[in-house]
Every structure is written in structure tokens, then in C-alpha cells.
Design a protein around this motif. Structure first.
Motif, PDB file in Angstrom:
ATOM      1  N   PHE A 101       0.827  -1.191   0.000  1.00  0.00           N
ATOM      2  CA  PHE A 101       0.000   0.000   0.000  1.00  0.00           C
ATOM      3  C   PHE A 101       0.870   1.252   0.000  1.00  0.00           C
ATOM      4  N   GLN A 102       0.513   2.224  -0.797  1.00  0.00           N
ATOM      5  CA  GLN A 102       1.268   3.474  -0.779  1.00  0.00           C
ATOM      6  C   GLN A 102       0.343   4.671  -0.969  1.00  0.00           C
ATOM      7  N   VAL A 103       0.638   5.740  -0.227  1.00  0.00           N
ATOM      8  CA  VAL A 103      -0.091   6.993  -0.380  1.00  0.00           C
ATOM      9  C   VAL A 103       0.849   7.984  -1.065  1.00  0.00           C
ATOM     10  N   ALA A 112       4.748   6.411 -11.186  1.00  0.00           N
ATOM     11  CA  ALA A 112       6.139   6.077 -10.849  1.00  0.00           C
ATOM     12  C   ALA A 112       6.185   4.893  -9.883  1.00  0.00           C
ATOM     13  N   THR A 113       5.236   4.873  -8.955  1.00  0.00           N
ATOM     14  CA  THR A 113       5.174   3.760  -7.999  1.00  0.00           C
ATOM     15  C   THR A 113       4.879   2.445  -8.724  1.00  0.00           C
ATOM     16  N   ARG A 115       5.602   1.720 -11.770  1.00  0.00           N
ATOM     17  CA  ARG A 115       6.813   1.324 -12.499  1.00  0.00           C
ATOM     18  C   ARG A 115       7.830   0.673 -11.556  1.00  0.00           C
ATOM     19  N   ARG A 116       7.992   1.287 -10.385  1.00  0.00           N
ATOM     20  CA  ARG A 116       8.982   0.767  -9.450  1.00  0.00           C
ATOM     21  C   ARG A 116       8.575  -0.637  -8.988  1.00  0.00           C
ATOM     22  N   TRP A 117       7.290  -0.776  -8.652  1.00  0.00           N
ATOM     23  CA  TRP A 117       6.822  -2.091  -8.193  1.00  0.00           C
ATOM     24  C   TRP A 117       7.003  -3.144  -9.278  1.00  0.00           C
ATOM     25  N   ALA A 119       9.262  -3.091 -11.669  1.00  0.00           N
ATOM     26  CA  ALA A 119      10.691  -3.352 -11.801  1.00  0.00           C
ATOM     27  C   ALA A 119      11.174  -4.277 -10.680  1.00  0.00           C
TER      28      ALA A 119
END
Lengths: 345, 345
Positions: A101-103, A112-113, A115-117, A119
């Protein structure tokens, strides 16, 4: 030695396959002693815990991702989000899938989140909330080839999965309740028109108002905050021909609107009826209590999670309509006092 | 071929090390074209994404865990939890650490979740909320050797890390505000006495009430819900010697209490003053607006996350006291009308 299976471990430890599964997955159902023995045997046999093993095998992360691109203040003010999470969790925990989970502050950071996840192979799929008009998250999600379910009215694209609730039936219930009480002028205080579900509710509000023979259906757009809810209420009540009822797009704005009526000494429901979209504890504890459109938000979240998990198991993307909300009539709606509303206040 | 480093990939792609890092971690700072090229080069060179690589190397999961053992209804009613999460996220996102989040029904399920996460190497550490008296989560956490930070008054054990806020200073501010307005009888509507922080607040309430020369300090225990907040308020106001002020342990109960005063036609703040512990939008939109003890809950969450990340980097467990809340005086507190409170209502 090859990676031991649960059967190998069960045999070596002298327990059932089920007991091994309970023990290694940290679930109730075995004694602490059995759990300890199974864990020891598994460790001795070179058993590799799930996340690492699945990632290594290139299969599953065993987790799905959820990003909220909203300010902390909006998130904490609206009970909707935590109920949605609770519903999602109820489904995930049944299948031992984790929620990552991210806020974040905006959609750029959200993408961007993702993409990072991707990757990091952090998650196997995504629940994407707050679908908006011309949603620019669809492109990056396609590119990342990340299974995704839109929560809320999904984009029309056939390949995009989503869950939504039947807002037309809900709106019809709310308006019929008000018409039954004699209301003729109803104003809707809506969320931002960028949201797909807000557009749908706006269209249904206009259509059903016309069908029921209500006066011109007025809509005031806001950003869903208490501040703008209060401001809209004040503007509406100060207008030359104030309505006899207001429907708000969330509970926070409805309760803020109620506060304005108290400041202006306008009696609710004697002079004005108020309705909130989405019921919450806030609607039950204000005075008078708030008539609300109660939706099963936990079920909404659970349905979205279940659809995503099905897709991860190879099912095709689907669109699922969840049941409409149910009107909960409380103290904030009442019959129109005809005399009071024949002339402008 | 050995696992390529960022330097290898940068050389092969003809870009800087920083650009590789941005591209592979899905962060802004490189063009989409560069990102795509770097990802392709990295893939060709056999670059292994972080989560799998780290798990495989037995180092980090790159995630921390958070479990709420509360009903969805309580969680969604109290803005505290989402603000705490937002604060935690603000710190985690700076360091690209993910939050794995689960909502469960009780502490048994909570401990089972910790065991499962440990078995799966899902998270590197835990934030443990709602510390309670004789907290039975300490044993399992010790056993799992999982770095943990208690959020709220931590157990006295030297090896247990935690963050809390200075409730004594906060309580002193609240009581001095009320005494300054002439209040002599103040009742505290507290959360469950099983919580460490509730016990601390109860003790401070008694001690400071005595120091300030207030009448017998009465405390009513509740479960933090609006229902029990309303019930406690009714009981207090119907008692033979009702107080002139009530301090609630959360915003939800305070607003519910305000609803009761409206039903009983008791004027706030003319006849009764109300104070909420923890400010929220709810306190700002009720009428009259609610005097509240505003704490920086986002900072509280961020401090906890930062402490845990430091521990994962090899720092020893610590206990960190965060600043006391600040009293925000609003419409719900006012001077005592002496005549009205010399005799029982």
C-alpha cells in the motif's frame, strides 16, 4: 536435494499435510509445539519460504498493490477509503495474498510507484482507484503488462477490468424519497467532474430529476472537502431561490453542510432536507442524524480484490457491477412545508 | 555471467549511474526513452529485480509490515489511523521501502500474520500499534526475531523500541484551559483501560486535576466508539452532580457527545464545555466547532517508520518521545456560568 514439498515435510514431521500448511503459513489450527517442530523439519530439509521461492521461480510475488493519490487529510476525513481497504483485505487474507500500500500526492507519483513495483516484481497486480475521465494511467499500465482492476466506473476499453456500483438505481431511490416528501427543488453538491463516477451520478441526477418532474436540476461542483461542502451549502442557501433539499456526494460534505444550516439557523429537516451519499458513523452521530445512501463498501473492495486474484489465476478481465446502495432515511429529511418554499427565503 | 551491477548497466547503456538507478527504480528524473533503453539493456544483461534478488541473497524484503487488529468500522471512523499511515508512507517512500498492510479482527490473527510474514520473508520489520497492558505480542515478536517498533506507549522492556507522544504535557494544557475558564468539575471519557496510553492519560488526568485543585477527577471507560461515547455522555449528564466540562479520548466520541447535548437541549458551551483528544476534520465541521488536542499524527507515524528503518540499518532499538499535542480552542469550550453549576441540574 530438490526443494521439499509439503508432502515431504508432512511425512518427515509425522503430521498431516494440512498441519504443515497451517504451520508454515503462520495460521491457527496447530499447536505451538507442532508448529515449532514442522518449522524445524522444514528448515532442515531446505524448505524455501514462499515469497523468495515464488520470486525466484519467476512466478508470483504473492502480493497486490494499491496506491492512493490523495492528500492524507482527504483520506483520513473520508471513511470510504479505510472501509474499501478492509474489504480488500477480507478477500486477500482468505488467499494469503499481501497488500502493498502506498499513499502519494498525485498521479505522476502514482505511475512512478507502479513502475517501481513492476521493476522490483513487488506485486502481481494492481487495484486502481478513482478512475477519471481520459485516465492517463491506462497507457503505463498497459506498457507494464500489469493485471489491473479499476475500482469505480472503469474506462470503456474492453480489456480493462473494473468494479462499480449501480449509481442510477441509488440516485433514483434518493430522488423518489425526496419527491415522496413533497420536494420539488433539489440541488446536488457533487465531487469533481473529472471523476468518472461523478459524471455518471450527474447524468443520472439530471435524467431522473426530469423523469420525476422536479424543477431544474442544479449541480454544484466541489473537491469533496468539508470546506468546499460548507461553502457550496452557504452559496446555495443564499441564492434567490434556495432548494428544499440538498444531496451531497459524500458524508463529510453533508455533515459540513449541516453545520452551515445550524450557523444560519435554518431548521433541518423543517426547512431543509439533507442527504449524504455513503453512510458512515459520522452520519449516525450528527444531530439530526443524516439520511444517507448506504453502500456495502467492504463488499465493493472484496469484489475488486477477488476479480484481480481471478485474473492472476488466468481468468480474463471482467467488469462487475455491484449492488446499488440502500437509502437509510434518518432525521435530516422530512416533508416540505409548502408555505415555506412557495416564496424565496 | 555474474549479476550485473548498476555500473555495468550504465556503461552498456551509455548513461550515468544515476540514470540507471532512476530508470530501474521507476522514479522520475529520466526520459521515457532513456528509461526504456536502460530497462532493455538491464534485461539483456540478466539484471535481477530487487525484491527477488534481495530475498535470494537472504538480505532484505524491502518492505515493512503493519497490522491493525480492529474492526473495519472503528478504523474507518477514526481519522487517526489513515493519518498515521500517511505519515509512515511519507518516510518509507523516501527510502523506497514498501508497506505491507493487513487488517485483522484480533490479536491472535495479528500474531498469526506476523508468523506468516516471517515465514515468507515478506517484511523486514514491523510497526506494532495499540500497545496494551501485558502485551502478549512481545513474546512471539521476540521469538520471530523481527525488528519491531511499538507505536504508542511502548512496553518498559529496554529492548523494545517505540514512539509515543507526551500526553502529560497535553493533558496539562487541556486542564489549564478549562480551569482558566472557571471549570471545577471535569469528567474524562476514556478509551479502554487495556491500552497503555489510556492508562497514562488516566494517571495524568488524576494527578493534574489534583494539582490544579479540581473536584474529584471522574473517569468513564469506553471502547472508543461513537455509541459508547454517546452513552457515557448521557450517563454523565443525568448524574446527580454533572460536570461543567467533558474531555473525550477521541474525536468520534466527542462529536457523538455533542449530538447528545443537542438532543438533551443542553447548550454547548453555555452550559457545558467539550474537548476532543486528537483534532480532525470532524471537529472543524461540527457545530459548535470542537475544541481539540491537535497532535501531529503524520509526524508520529513518520518517526516510527524512521526508527524502524534505522534499526534495519543496524541501529539499536530506541524509545522516542514525540512533541506534545497543542490545544486548539474552538467553539465547544467557554466560561462556566457560575450560577448554573452551583446546584445540580
Amino acid at each position: 536435494m530438490a526443494r521439499p514439498t509439503i508432502v515431504d515435510i508432512a511425512r518427515a514431521a509425522g503430521v498431516s499435510k494440512g498441519a504443515v500448511s497451517f504451520a508454515l503459513n503462520g495460521r491457527p489450527g496447530v499447536s505451538d509445539k507442532t508448529r515449532a517442530r514442522v518449522q524445524q523439519v522444514a528448515a532442515e530439509m531446505g524448505w524455501l519460504p514462499n515469497v523468495a521461492a515464488r520470486s525466484l521461480a519467476g512466478t508470483r510475488a504473492g502480493a497486490i498493490g494499491l496506491v492512493f493519490a490523495r492528500s492524507a487529510d482527504t483520506l483520513s476525513a473520508e471513511p470510504f477509503f479505510m472501509r474499501l481497504i478492509a474489504g480488500i483485505e477480507s478477500e486477500l487474507s482468505l488467499r494469503s495474498v499481501a497488500l502493498v500500500f502506498q499513499v502519494v500526492t498525485d498521479h505522476t507519483a502514482e505511475i512512478a510507484t507502479y513502475r517501481r513495483w513492476a521493476a522490483e516484481r513487488r506485486v502481481d497486480g494492481l487495484l486502481v482507484v478513482d478512475p477519471f475521465v481520459d485516465d492517463d494511467r491506462i497507457g503505463p499500465l498497459d506498457e507494464l503488462a500489469m493485471p489491473s482492476v479499476f475500482v469505480g466506473v472503469p474506462p470503456s476499453d474492453d480489456l480493462v477490468a473494473g468494479v462499480w456500483s449501480d449509481d442510477a438505481t441509488s440516485m433514483s431511490q434518493v430522488l423518489k424519497h425526496l419527491v415522496g416528501l413533497g420536494h420539488k427543488r433539489v440541488v446536488r453538491v457533487a465531487g469533481s467532474n473529472n471523476h468518472q463516477h461523478v459524471q455518471v451520478r450527474n447524468e443520472t441526477f439530471r435524467r431522473i430529476s426530469a423523469e420525476l418532474g422536479l424543477d431544474e436540476a442544479m449541480i454544484v461542483e466541489t473537491d469533496y472537502t468539508a470546506e468546499q461542502g460548507a461553502q457550496a451549502t452557504r452559496a446555495i442557501l443564499m441564492s434567490p431561490r434556495p432548494p428544499s433539499a440538498i444531496i451531497y456526494d459524500n458524508d463529510v460534505m453533508a455533515v459540513a453542510g449541516l453545520g452551515v444550516t445550524q450557523q444560519l439557523r435554518i431548521d433541518v429537516p423543517g426547512e431543509l432536507s439533507l442527504v449524504a451519499w455513503d453512510d458512515s458513523q459520522m452520519c449516525r452521530i450528527c444531530h439530526p442524524t443524516m439520511t444517507a445512501l448506504g453502500r456495502d463498501i467492504e463488499n465493493f473492495g472484496a469484489t475488486a480484490a477477488s476479480l484481480l486474484l481471478d485474473m492472476l489465476d488466468g481468468q480474463p478481465p471482467r467488469k462487475i457491477e455491484t449492488p446499488a446502495g440502500v437509502l437509510i432515511a434518518r432525521g435530516s429529511t422530512g416533508p416540505v412545508d409548502a408555505q415555506m418554499h412557495t416564496t424565496p427565503r
